[in-house]
Design a protein around this motif. Structure first.
Motif, PDB file in Angstrom:
ATOM      1  N   GLN A  88      36.362   1.222 -12.904  1.00 50.95           N
ATOM      2  CA  GLN A  88      37.367   2.251 -13.131  1.00 50.95           C
ATOM      3  C   GLN A  88      37.768   2.319 -14.595  1.00 50.95           C
ATOM      4  OE1 GLN A  88      40.957   2.239 -10.672  1.00 50.95           O
ATOM      5  NE2 GLN A  88      41.122   4.450 -10.984  1.00 50.95           N
ATOM      6  N   GLU A  89      37.707   3.513 -15.157  1.00 51.12           N
ATOM      7  CA  GLU A  89      38.188   3.741 -16.517  1.00 51.12           C
ATOM      8  C   GLU A  89      39.678   4.075 -16.445  1.00 51.12           C
ATOM      9  OE1 GLU A  89      35.611   6.894 -17.810  1.00 51.12           O
ATOM     10  OE2 GLU A  89      33.881   5.545 -17.968  1.00 51.12           O
ATOM     11  N   LEU A  90      40.404   3.834 -17.540  1.00 47.58           N
ATOM     12  CA  LEU A  90      41.828   4.167 -17.549  1.00 47.58           C
ATOM     13  C   LEU A  90      42.023   5.565 -18.103  1.00 47.58           C
ATOM     14  CD1 LEU A  90      43.702   0.931 -18.709  1.00 47.58           C
ATOM     15  CD2 LEU A  90      43.594   1.950 -16.413  1.00 47.58           C
ATOM     16  N   GLY A  91      42.761   6.376 -17.409  1.00 46.98           N
ATOM     17  CA  GLY A  91      43.007   7.747 -17.836  1.00 46.98           C
ATOM     18  C   GLY A  91      44.082   7.833 -18.912  1.00 46.98           C
ATOM     19  N   PHE A  92      44.446   9.064 -19.262  1.00 49.55           N
ATOM     20  CA  PHE A  92      45.412   9.297 -20.347  1.00 49.55           C
ATOM     21  C   PHE A  92      46.733   8.561 -20.099  1.00 49.55           C
ATOM     22  CE2 PHE A  92      48.833  11.459 -22.496  1.00 49.55           C
ATOM     23  CZ  PHE A  92      48.321  11.657 -23.765  1.00 49.55           C
ATOM     24  N   TRP A  93      47.379   8.816 -18.976  1.00 52.12           N
ATOM     25  CA  TRP A  93      48.676   8.178 -18.716  1.00 52.12           C
ATOM     26  C   TRP A  93      48.525   6.747 -18.246  1.00 52.12           C
ATOM     27  CZ3 TRP A  93      52.497   9.599 -21.243  1.00 52.12           C
ATOM     28  CH2 TRP A  93      52.785  10.951 -21.487  1.00 52.12           C
ATOM     29  N   GLU A  94      47.419   6.475 -17.552  1.00 50.48           N
ATOM     30  CA  GLU A  94      47.195   5.120 -17.045  1.00 50.48           C
ATOM     31  C   GLU A  94      47.030   4.137 -18.204  1.00 50.48           C
ATOM     32  OE1 GLU A  94      45.701   7.889 -16.164  1.00 50.48           O
ATOM     33  OE2 GLU A  94      45.323   8.007 -13.994  1.00 50.48           O
ATOM     34  N   SER A  95      46.491   4.601 -19.353  1.00 45.19           N
ATOM     35  CA  SER A  95      46.348   3.691 -20.493  1.00 45.19           C
ATOM     36  C   SER A  95      47.629   3.664 -21.329  1.00 45.19           C
ATOM     37  CB  SER A  95      45.156   4.113 -21.356  1.00 45.19           C
ATOM     38  OG  SER A  95      45.358   5.409 -21.857  1.00 45.19           O
ATOM     39  N   ARG A  96      48.657   4.412 -20.902  1.00 42.00           N
ATOM     40  CA  ARG A  96      49.940   4.415 -21.613  1.00 42.00           C
ATOM     41  C   ARG A  96      51.063   3.888 -20.716  1.00 42.00           C
ATOM     42  NH1 ARG A  96      46.670   8.106 -23.653  1.00 42.00           N
ATOM     43  NH2 ARG A  96      46.780   8.650 -25.868  1.00 42.00           N
ATOM     44  N   GLY A  97      50.705   3.047 -19.771  1.00 45.72           N
ATOM     45  CA  GLY A  97      51.733   2.322 -19.024  1.00 45.72           C
ATOM     46  C   GLY A  97      52.009   2.802 -17.609  1.00 45.72           C
ATOM     47  N   TYR A  98      51.459   3.954 -17.243  1.00 41.99           N
ATOM     48  CA  TYR A  98      51.697   4.403 -15.868  1.00 41.99           C
ATOM     49  C   TYR A  98      50.709   3.738 -14.913  1.00 41.99           C
ATOM     50  CZ  TYR A  98      55.242   7.722 -17.216  1.00 41.99           C
ATOM     51  OH  TYR A  98      56.395   8.269 -17.681  1.00 41.99           O
ATOM     52  N   SER A  99      51.128   3.623 -13.672  1.00 45.79           N
ATOM     53  CA  SER A  99      50.355   2.896 -12.661  1.00 45.79           C
ATOM     54  C   SER A  99      49.000   3.549 -12.418  1.00 45.79           C
ATOM     55  CB  SER A  99      51.141   2.865 -11.352  1.00 45.79           C
ATOM     56  OG  SER A  99      50.297   2.472 -10.300  1.00 45.79           O
ATOM     57  N   ASN A 100      47.996   2.722 -12.230  1.00 47.56           N
ATOM     58  CA  ASN A 100      46.675   3.246 -11.924  1.00 47.56           C
ATOM     59  C   ASN A 100      46.534   3.549 -10.435  1.00 47.56           C
ATOM     60  OD1 ASN A 100      44.173   4.142 -12.635  1.00 47.56           O
ATOM     61  ND2 ASN A 100      43.242   2.115 -12.778  1.00 47.56           N
ATOM     62  N   THR A 101      47.365   2.912  -9.597  1.00 53.46           N
ATOM     63  CA  THR A 101      47.317   3.206  -8.157  1.00 53.46           C
ATOM     64  C   THR A 101      48.255   4.355  -7.806  1.00 53.46           C
ATOM     65  OG1 THR A 101      48.687   1.224  -8.001  1.00 53.46           O
ATOM     66  CG2 THR A 101      46.422   1.050  -7.222  1.00 53.46           C
ATOM     67  N   ALA A 102      49.418   4.444  -8.481  1.00 54.17           N
ATOM     68  CA  ALA A 102      50.225   5.668  -8.498  1.00 54.17           C
ATOM     69  C   ALA A 102      50.651   6.190  -7.131  1.00 54.17           C
ATOM     70  CB  ALA A 102      49.455   6.765  -9.257  1.00 54.17           C
ATOM     71  N   ASP A 103      51.108   5.291  -6.266  1.00 52.44           N
ATOM     72  CA  ASP A 103      51.503   5.709  -4.914  1.00 52.44           C
ATOM     73  C   ASP A 103      52.993   6.053  -4.844  1.00 52.44           C
ATOM     74  OD1 ASP A 103      52.134   6.003  -2.256  1.00 52.44           O
ATOM     75  OD2 ASP A 103      51.563   3.964  -1.667  1.00 52.44           O
ATOM     76  N   PRO A 104      53.345   7.329  -4.678  1.00 55.62           N
ATOM     77  CA  PRO A 104      54.757   7.720  -4.662  1.00 55.62           C
ATOM     78  C   PRO A 104      55.560   7.056  -3.535  1.00 55.62           C
ATOM     79  CG  PRO A 104      53.338   9.655  -4.674  1.00 55.62           C
ATOM     80  CD  PRO A 104      52.451   8.465  -4.469  1.00 55.62           C
ATOM     81  N   TRP A 105      54.913   6.762  -2.426  1.00 52.86           N
ATOM     82  CA  TRP A 105      55.654   6.248  -1.264  1.00 52.86           C
ATOM     83  C   TRP A 105      56.056   4.794  -1.433  1.00 52.86           C
ATOM     84  CZ3 TRP A 105      58.004   9.374   1.942  1.00 52.86           C
ATOM     85  CH2 TRP A 105      57.597  10.704   1.911  1.00 52.86           C
ATOM     86  N   THR A 106      55.448   4.081  -2.408  1.00 52.32           N
ATOM     87  CA  THR A 106      55.894   2.717  -2.695  1.00 52.32           C
ATOM     88  C   THR A 106      56.534   2.640  -4.080  1.00 52.32           C
ATOM     89  OG1 THR A 106      53.712   2.106  -3.554  1.00 52.32           O
ATOM     90  CG2 THR A 106      54.109   1.687  -1.220  1.00 52.32           C
ATOM     91  N   ASN A 107      56.904   3.804  -4.647  1.00 53.03           N
ATOM     92  CA  ASN A 107      57.601   3.844  -5.930  1.00 53.03           C
ATOM     93  C   ASN A 107      56.776   3.151  -7.024  1.00 53.03           C
ATOM     94  OD1 ASN A 107      59.769   4.581  -7.506  1.00 53.03           O
ATOM     95  ND2 ASN A 107      61.278   3.597  -6.171  1.00 53.03           N
ATOM     96  N   ASP A 108      55.463   3.341  -6.944  1.00 51.27           N
ATOM     97  CA  ASP A 108      54.490   2.613  -7.766  1.00 51.27           C
ATOM     98  C   ASP A 108      54.243   3.403  -9.052  1.00 51.27           C
ATOM     99  OD1 ASP A 108      52.125   1.293  -8.578  1.00 51.27           O
ATOM    100  OD2 ASP A 108      50.911   2.259  -7.027  1.00 51.27           O
ATOM    101  N   ARG A 109      55.258   3.365  -9.970  1.00 49.12           N
ATOM    102  CA  ARG A 109      55.223   4.262 -11.130  1.00 49.12           C
ATOM    103  C   ARG A 109      54.558   3.651 -12.361  1.00 49.12           C
ATOM    104  NH1 ARG A 109      59.209   8.521  -9.961  1.00 49.12           N
ATOM    105  NH2 ARG A 109      60.163   7.870  -8.014  1.00 49.12           N
ATOM    106  N   TYR A 110      54.762   2.335 -12.567  1.00 50.16           N
ATOM    107  CA  TYR A 110      54.304   1.728 -13.823  1.00 50.16           C
ATOM    108  C   TYR A 110      53.249   0.671 -13.576  1.00 50.16           C
ATOM    109  CZ  TYR A 110      58.562   4.107 -15.027  1.00 50.16           C
ATOM    110  OH  TYR A 110      59.509   5.070 -15.155  1.00 50.16           O
ATOM    111  N   GLY A 111      52.285   0.600 -14.524  1.00 51.41           N
ATOM    112  CA  GLY A 111      51.143  -0.296 -14.337  1.00 51.41           C
ATOM    113  C   GLY A 111      51.447  -1.729 -14.729  1.00 51.41           C
TER     114      GLY A 111
END
Ligand code: MTE
Ligand code: MO
Length: 225
Positions: A202-225
């Motif tokens: 997996q490569e890191l995307g624009f926001w994922e390489s700037r601290g946002y979660s790579n799994t990004a699940d809203p239902w578990t409040n998974d906002r930051y990596g």
């Protein structure tokens, strides 16, 4: 009519009146939306509801013409290909209604997207045994990217969408074509898609390489990596 059948007739009458009453009440409950109170339970933790999608992206809206637009698929696939707009529009389309959750807090419920499932693209591309993820690359400057595991991308509601609520997608919302990934924060829903590259890691995307979660699940409040 004798006494027994009349009695039966009357009780059928009462029973159907009660059933009609129940039907009426449930129809009322179903039709009463949209309403803030009843929608509140449909929002992921920490999200608030908006009536329209906000417009959010890191740079200007790219100026794209359908005459020169192309959609390219490559990387870990046996059959890399490139389609123009007319070819893309001939793929089997589908409609999917889903919520859209921005990590900054807003959610729009019941977005009616129309487009081509990621699964249709994978079917044409024949991912190799090494392929486990795909990086989505966009038109625009900077060329926005995001990446997702194939098991997420293969879900039935993951679409390359060109219509929203029955209308062609506006350029500021990613028209002519954007990715839509319900169940992930919207930075995974890349606008102005240009290319899909299948990858083994997996490569890191624009926001994922700037601290946002790579799994990004809203239902578990998974906002930051
Ligand atoms: N190409 C591109 N896609 C993007 C973005 C971006 O900056 N560039 N921002 C993402 C984020 S953070 C959000 S919330 C949504 C916003 O989509 P909208 O403007 O249609 O509401 O687009 C996503 N896709
Ligand atoms: Mo976002």
């Amino acid at each position: 009519m004798n006494a027994i059948s009349r009695r039966r007739f009357i009780s059928y009458g009462i029973a159907s009146a009660i059933l009609a009453g129940i039907g009426g009440v449930s129809a009322y409950l179903l039709l009463r939306r949209p309403e803030q109170a009843s929608d509140a339970g449909r929002l992921p933790p920490g999200q608030y509801q908006v009536q329209d999608l906000e417009v959010l992206h890191v740079d200007g809206v790219p100026n794209l013409s359908l005459d020169t637009w192309t959609f390219e698929v490559n990387g870990e696939v046996e059959n890399p290909f490139k389609l123009d707009w007319n070819q893309f529009k001939q793929l089997p389309k589908t409609v999917s209604v889903s919520e859209f959750d921005c990590v900054t807090g807003w959610t729009r419920l019941d977005n009616r997207w129309e487009g081509i499932r990621f699964g249709e693209i994978a079917k044409l591309a024949h991912p190799t045994v090494k392929a486990k993820y795909a990086t989505i690359e966009c038109y625009g400057t900077p060329a926005y990217t995001t990446s997702l595991p194939l098991d997420v991308l293969m879900r039935d509601d993951v679409l390359f969408a060109y219509n929203l609520d029955g209308k062609p997608l506006e350029p500021e919302h990613g028209g002519p074509l954007r990715l839509v990934v319900p169940g992930k924060y919207a930075y995974k829903s890349a606008k102005w898609v240009r290319q899909v590259r299948f990858t083994g890691t997996q490569e890191l995307g624009f926001w994922e390489s700037r601290g946002y979660s790579n799994t990004a699940d809203p239902w578990t409040n998974d906002r930051y990596g």
